[in-house]
Enzyme design. Structure first.
Site, mmCIF file in Angstrom:
data_model
loop_
_atom_site.group_PDB
_atom_site.id
_atom_site.type_symbol
_atom_site.label_atom_id
_atom_site.label_comp_id
_atom_site.label_asym_id
_atom_site.label_seq_id
_atom_site.Cartn_x
_atom_site.Cartn_y
_atom_site.Cartn_z
ATOM 1 C CE LYS A 17 16.326 -44.004 38.244
ATOM 2 N NZ LYS A 17 16.724 -42.648 38.547
ATOM 3 C CB CYS A 18 17.226 -44.794 28.812
ATOM 4 S SG CYS A 18 17.710 -45.483 27.224
ATOM 5 N N GLY A 19 20.257 -43.945 28.314
ATOM 6 C CA GLY A 19 21.125 -43.066 27.534
ATOM 7 C C GLY A 19 20.346 -42.234 26.530
ATOM 8 C CE1 TYR A 20 19.805 -43.834 21.374
ATOM 9 C CE2 TYR A 20 19.374 -45.835 22.624
ATOM 10 C CZ TYR A 20 19.976 -45.187 21.559
ATOM 11 O OH TYR A 20 20.758 -45.898 20.685
ATOM 12 C CB THR A 21 16.576 -40.310 29.478
ATOM 13 O OG1 THR A 21 16.371 -41.671 29.848
ATOM 14 C CG2 THR A 21 15.625 -39.425 30.268
#
Length: 195
Positions: free
Chosen positions: A72-76
Site C-alpha cells: 500500500k505504498c506509492g512505490y508499490t
C-alpha cells in the site's frame, strides 16, 4: 564509625559489580561483532511466502537484489518493473522481496494476503519472504547484515522507505544501495547486472 565502614564496603561491592557487568557486556558485544563480521550473505536462510526454508547459498553465482516491499505504498507499482527485470535477467539475477510494515503501516497484510496481492496484481514470480522488520530494535538479521558496515564491509544505510534496493554480486558481497525513488529498470542497475 561502623556506619562509615559499612558504607565503604557497600561502595566497594557496588563498584565491583558494575565493573564485572561492564566487562561482561563488552565481552558479549565483541563476540556478537566478531560473529557478525565473519557471516556471509550465503549463510542466511529464510522462510518464503510458501512456508519453505530457502538457503541463500542457492543464489551463488548470480547477482542479487534485496528489496523491502509493501502493498500500500506509492512505490508499490515498482513490483511491475521488478518482475520485468527478473523475467528478463533470471539467468544472472535473482530478486528477493522482503515485505515489511516499518513505513506508514503500508504492509498490514498477512503473509497469505501479501502472496495473493503480489500474484494477482503484478504476477510476481521472484522469491518473496515472510514479513520482517527492516529497521529498529527488531530488525531482521539479513537487514542487520545489509545495513552494518562491520558486517557487510562498507554500508550503514538503512532503508529510508519501502522499495529500497541492495545489490549483491556473484560472490555474495554487497556492492550498491539504491533508495526507493530509483526505478528497478534504471540504467545503473542494468549496468550492474550486465557487468
Amino acid at each position: 564509625m561502623k556506619v562509615l565502614l559499612f558504607l565503604g564496603c557497600l561502595l566497594l561491592l557496588v563498584s565491583a559489580y558494575s565493573i564485572s557487568k561492564t566487562h561482561e557486556a563488552k565481552t558479549h558485544t565483541n563476540s556478537i561483532t566478531e560473529n557478525a563480521m565473519v557471516k556471509s550473505f550465503y549463510e542466511f536462510s529464510m522462510i518464503d511466502l510458501e512456508g519453505k526454508e530457502v538457503d541463500f547459498s542457492s543464489f551463488k553465482g548470480k547477482k542479487i537484489m534485496v528489496v523491502n516491499v509493501a502493498s500500500k505504498c506509492g512505490y508499490t507499482p515498482q513490483y511491475e518493473a521488478l518482475q520485468k527485470l527478473y523475467s528478463e535477467n533470471s539467468d544472472k539475477l535473482v530478486i528477493l522481496g522482503f515485505p515489511a510494515n516499518n513505513f506508514g503501516g503500508q504492509e498490514p497484510g498477512s503473509n497469505e494476503e501479501i502472496k495473493s496481492f503480489c500474484s494477482e496484481n503484478y504476477g510476481v514470480t521472484f522469491p518473496m519472504f515472510e514479513k520482517v522488520s527492516v529497521k529498529g530494535f527488531d530488525k531482521h538479521p539479513i537487514f542487520r547484515w545489509l545495513t552494518d558496515a562491520a558486517m557487510n564491509g562498507w554500508n550503514n544505510e538503512e532503508p529510508s522507505w519501502n522499495f529500497c534496493k541492495y545489490m549483491i554480486d556473484e560472490k555474495g558481497e554487497l556492492i550498491k544501495y539504491f533508495p526507493s525513488k530509483v526505478d528497478p529498470l534504471d540504467q545503473e542497475i542494468i549496468d550492474i547486472i550486465n557487468a
